[in-house]
Motif scaffolding. Structure first.
Motif: not given
Length: 140
Positions: A6-7, A9-10, A44, A46-49, A124-126
Motif C-alpha cells: 500500500y505504500g 511506512n517510513h 510525520k 504526510g498523513e501515512h508516513q 489520498y484525502r490530503e
C-alpha cells in the motif's frame, strides 16, 4: 493470495545529532515531531508516513541511496531550495530540480504534486483537498 503493498511506512536516516536533525527537518519541511528519545526521533511526513531519525557515532553517507519528499507546488520547491542554500549553505545537485544532501550526508530529492507520474496519489484525502488536477493519462 499475492502480497498487496500500500505504500511506504517510513524512511530512516542516520545523523550524529538527532536534535539538530529534528530542528533542520522541522525548519526546512515543517515536519511535525511524533515522538523521540534515546537518540532517535520520528517526524510525520504526510498523513501515512514518517521519517525516522537515528543517531549514530560514525556517519557513512551513501553514494546514490536517497529518498524523495513531495511538496505542494513549484513555489514550495523553490522555498526549500532557497532555505537549504541560503540558510544552511547546502548545494543543490546541478542535474536535478531540488536534489541535495542534508548536513549529515543523506541525499534528498524534492518534487511537487504537479508531477503527473504521481497520479497514483489522487485517492489520498490530503491530495484531494489541495484541488490539484492532472491531465488525462495518455494511452499506452
Amino acid at each position: 493470495m499475492p502480497v498487496q503493498v500500500y505504500g511506504v511506512n517510513h524512511v530512516v536516516i542516520e545523523v550524529d545529532d538527532a536534535q539538530k536533525a529534528v530542528e533542520f527537518y522541522a525548519d526546512v519541511f515543517n515536519l511535525e515531531m511524533l515522538r523521540g528519545g534515546e537518540g532517535a526521533a520520528w517526524c510525520k511526513m504526510g498523513e501515512h508516513q514518517f521519517l525516522a531519525i537515528f543517531e549514530v557515532k560514525t556517519l557513512q553517507p551513501d553514494r546514490t541511496k536517497h529518498f524523495g519528499i513531495m511538496v505542494r507546488d513549484d513555489a514550495q520547491v523553490k522555498e526549500v531550495r532557497e532555505k537549504i542554500t541560503k540558510k544552511y549553505g547546502l548545494e543543490v545537485h546541478p542535474d536535478f530540480r531540488c536534489d541535495f544532501r542534508d548536513p549529515w550526508g543523506n541525499r534528498i530529492q524534492v518534487g511537487d504534486l504537479h508531477d503527473e507520474s504521481l497520479v497514483w496519489l489522487l485517492p489520498y484525502r490530503e491530495v484531494q483537498d489541495t484541488g490539484i488536477t492532472f491531465a488525462s493519462p495518455s494511452k499506452i
